[in-house]
Design a protein around this motif. Structure first.
Motif, PDB file in Angstrom:
ATOM      1  N   ALA A 247       5.086  21.052 -28.538  1.00  8.63           N
ATOM      2  CA  ALA A 247       4.201  21.334 -27.405  1.00  8.63           C
ATOM      3  C   ALA A 247       2.773  21.467 -27.892  1.00  8.63           C
ATOM      4  N   MET A 248       1.848  21.168 -26.989  1.00  8.90           N
ATOM      5  CA  MET A 248       0.425  21.292 -27.290  1.00  8.90           C
ATOM      6  C   MET A 248      -0.209  22.283 -26.328  1.00  8.90           C
ATOM      7  N   LEU A 249      -1.100  23.108 -26.857  1.00 10.62           N
ATOM      8  CA  LEU A 249      -1.805  24.115 -26.079  1.00 10.62           C
ATOM      9  C   LEU A 249      -3.293  23.795 -26.073  1.00 10.62           C
ATOM     10  N   PHE A 250      -3.870  23.731 -24.878  1.00 12.54           N
ATOM     11  CA  PHE A 250      -5.312  23.557 -24.733  1.00 12.54           C
ATOM     12  C   PHE A 250      -5.870  24.808 -24.074  1.00 12.54           C
ATOM     13  N   ILE A 251      -6.840  25.426 -24.724  1.00  9.06           N
ATOM     14  CA  ILE A 251      -7.486  26.630 -24.202  1.00  9.06           C
ATOM     15  C   ILE A 251      -8.954  26.302 -23.989  1.00  9.06           C
ATOM     16  N   ASP A 252      -9.421  26.471 -22.754  1.00 10.80           N
ATOM     17  CA  ASP A 252     -10.793  26.066 -22.463  1.00 10.80           C
ATOM     18  C   ASP A 252     -11.218  26.618 -21.116  1.00 10.80           C
ATOM     19  N   TYR A 253     -12.523  26.542 -20.853  1.00 11.35           N
ATOM     20  CA  TYR A 253     -12.986  26.936 -19.529  1.00 11.35           C
ATOM     21  C   TYR A 253     -12.925  25.721 -18.619  1.00 11.35           C
ATOM     22  N   GLY A 254     -12.405  25.949 -17.415  1.00 16.99           N
ATOM     23  CA  GLY A 254     -12.248  24.832 -16.505  1.00 16.99           C
ATOM     24  C   GLY A 254     -11.546  25.228 -15.229  1.00 16.99           C
ATOM     25  N   LEU A 255     -11.229  24.211 -14.430  1.00 17.49           N
ATOM     26  CA  LEU A 255     -10.728  24.419 -13.076  1.00 17.49           C
ATOM     27  C   LEU A 255      -9.737  23.321 -12.722  1.00 17.49           C
ATOM     28  N   GLY A 256      -8.941  23.576 -11.672  1.00 16.11           N
ATOM     29  CA  GLY A 256      -8.170  22.509 -11.071  1.00 16.11           C
ATOM     30  C   GLY A 256      -9.101  21.606 -10.278  1.00 16.11           C
ATOM     31  N   VAL A 363      -5.312  28.166 -19.894  1.00 19.31           N
ATOM     32  CA  VAL A 363      -4.445  27.632 -20.943  1.00 19.31           C
ATOM     33  C   VAL A 363      -3.447  26.696 -20.283  1.00 19.31           C
ATOM     34  N   ILE A 364      -3.324  25.500 -20.818  1.00 24.81           N
ATOM     35  CA  ILE A 364      -2.353  24.535 -20.312  1.00 24.81           C
ATOM     36  C   ILE A 364      -1.469  24.084 -21.465  1.00 24.81           C
ATOM     37  N   ALA A 365      -0.185  23.933 -21.185  1.00 23.41           N
ATOM     38  CA  ALA A 365       0.777  23.498 -22.205  1.00 23.41           C
ATOM     39  C   ALA A 365       1.451  22.213 -21.747  1.00 23.41           C
ATOM     40  N   LEU A 366       1.473  21.235 -22.627  1.00 26.41           N
ATOM     41  CA  LEU A 366       2.167  19.973 -22.397  1.00 26.41           C
ATOM     42  C   LEU A 366       3.153  19.773 -23.537  1.00 26.41           C
ATOM     43  N   GLY A 367       4.368  19.328 -23.219  1.00 23.43           N
ATOM     44  CA  GLY A 367       5.382  19.203 -24.260  1.00 23.43           C
ATOM     45  C   GLY A 367       6.168  17.915 -24.170  1.00 23.43           C
ATOM     46  N   LYS A 368       6.940  17.681 -25.224  1.00 22.93           N
ATOM     47  CA  LYS A 368       7.825  16.515 -25.263  1.00 22.93           C
ATOM     48  C   LYS A 368       9.090  16.896 -26.030  1.00 22.93           C
ATOM     49  N   ASN A 369      10.234  16.577 -25.441  1.00 18.97           N
ATOM     50  CA  ASN A 369      11.533  16.866 -26.072  1.00 18.97           C
ATOM     51  C   ASN A 369      11.620  18.322 -26.512  1.00 18.97           C
TER      52      ASN A 369
END
Length: 386
Positions: A247-256, A363-369
């Motif tokens: 999994a990858m974690l991105f931490i940043d300032y932002g919005l939907g 914080v958003i997490a994207l993963g694979k398997n």
């Protein structure tokens, strides 16, 4: 160069450095027919070899720099993130890949906590394009964790295949963005041209089909100007191809997207940081100031899903850190130890308070398997806002 009497004046050497970069950008504009996209301007201002903000040797992070990131603010941040990274490695492989490691402070704090947890990675790789920052990272890690230095490796490009945890703190906001103007049922790109050797805004029809397609999907009021970050899409696609399991974690300032393109945000989110002063002029002292834009997390999520990744969580930094146990880490220091406890308590407040970094940063997490669960998203999920 625009005059900003409210901003600190640079030293003579710094001004000369900026002048060199300005000349490099002018040559690029001339070579491209008198106009470049703002994304190209931002790329040169931040990453031109030996001259860009992130590739030259100026101090950027901390009190003496231009801004303070969460790892610089408190060791609690890296120690807490390490707990989430430990979970990821437990359900994939024992490897960490950090993108753009800044001063190296996050790596030091994460490795320190992982060692205490008995979860040290077999390898800790850092993808760093800045030779200056790479040297600073190596110096810091060698000084703070000499016994772990051999576990850390520096990369010039993404590995072909990777399994484990990928971490990127305040990386997406520093990727070059295109500026788009929606006006009178037409869509144009706002770029940079020259007028008497000065940088000026100039709009042209959009020639990049990917940019045009993205802009046409966005519904905003007439006269609206905002950013589209094609570079972020490219990064997510590359990471998706690279990641085999984890999994990858991105931490940043932002919005939907709905908030990012809110009707009242009609001038976009572009911001510059110079010696702890925030302003909106990207033409001021190129090479000496950071240029950033908020992250469109809806775009990140959709791009990840299209590339075969799974959206595993999206929440505020406050909820993520609390879910991962930052308050428990504070309890490791006795309140009776006033010298250490009060600074840490104040740092926790800044990291989690809605008035500070707690809500603006996501914080958003994207993963694979990946079949494990991520504690950082156990409560306070915001995926419905994407």
């Amino acid at each position: 160069m625009p005059n900003h009497p409210t901003l600190p004046a640079p030293s003579l050497a710094a001004a000369q450095h900026s002048a060199q970069l300005c000349e490099t950008i002018r040559r690029d504009i001339t070579a491209n027919g008198g106009w470049i996209s703002f994304a190209r301007y931002m790329e040169l201002a931040l990453y031109a070899p030996r001259l860009g903000y992130y590739t030259a040797g100026a101090l950027k992070f901390g009190e003496a720099g231009d801004f303070i990131t969460a790892p610089e603010l408190s060791p609690l941040f890296g120690r807490t993130v390490a707990r989430q990274v430990s979970e990821i490695m437990a359900h994939s492989e024992s490897h960490i890949l950090e993108l753009g490691a800044g001063s190296g402070k996050l790596a030091v704090d994460m490795l320190t906590e992982l060692e205490q947890l008995g979860s040290l990675p077999d390898s800790y790789s850092i993808l760093e394009i800045s030779a200056d920052l790479r040297e600073r990272q190596q110096t810091l890690i060698r000084e703070r964790l000499p016994h772990l230095f051999n576990r850390v490796h520096w990369l010039d490009a993404l590995p072909e295949k990777f399994s484990g945890a990928i971490i990127a703190n305040e990386v997406l906001d520093a990727l070059p963005v295109h500026l788009v103007h929606w006006q009178d049922s037409a869509i144009t790109e706002r770029g940079v041209a020259l007028s008497d050797s000065n940088f000026v805004w100039q709009e042209r029809a959009i020639s990049d089909l990917n940019l045009l397609e993205a802009a046409q999907k966005i519904i905003v009021p007439d006269g609206y100007v905002s950013e589209i970050c094609l570079a972020a899409r490219g990064l997510i696609n590359s990471l998706a191809q690279c990641l085999e399991q984890g999994a990858m974690l991105f931490i940043d300032y932002g919005l939907g997207a709905r908030e990012f393109y809110h009707p009242q945000r009609n001038n976009g989110t572009l911001m510059c940081h110079y010696r702890h002063h925030a302003h909106d002029d990207p033409f001021f002292l190129p090479g000496l100031q950071d240029i950033t834009a908020h992250v469109n997390f809806t775009d990140i999520a959709e791009c990840g899903i299209d590339a075969g990744l799974e959206l595993m969580g999206y929440t505020s930094q406050a909820f993520f850190l609390i879910n991962c146990g930052i308050t428990e880490l504070l309890k490791d220091t006795s309140p009776e130890n006033l010298r250490d406890y009060f600074p840490l308590s104040g740092q926790l407040q800044k990291l989690t308070s809605p008035a500070e970094m707690g809500e603006l940063f996501k914080v958003i997490a994207l993963g694979k398997n990946f079949n494990g669960t991520l504690s950082g998203f156990a409560r306070g999920g915001l995926s419905r806002l994407l």
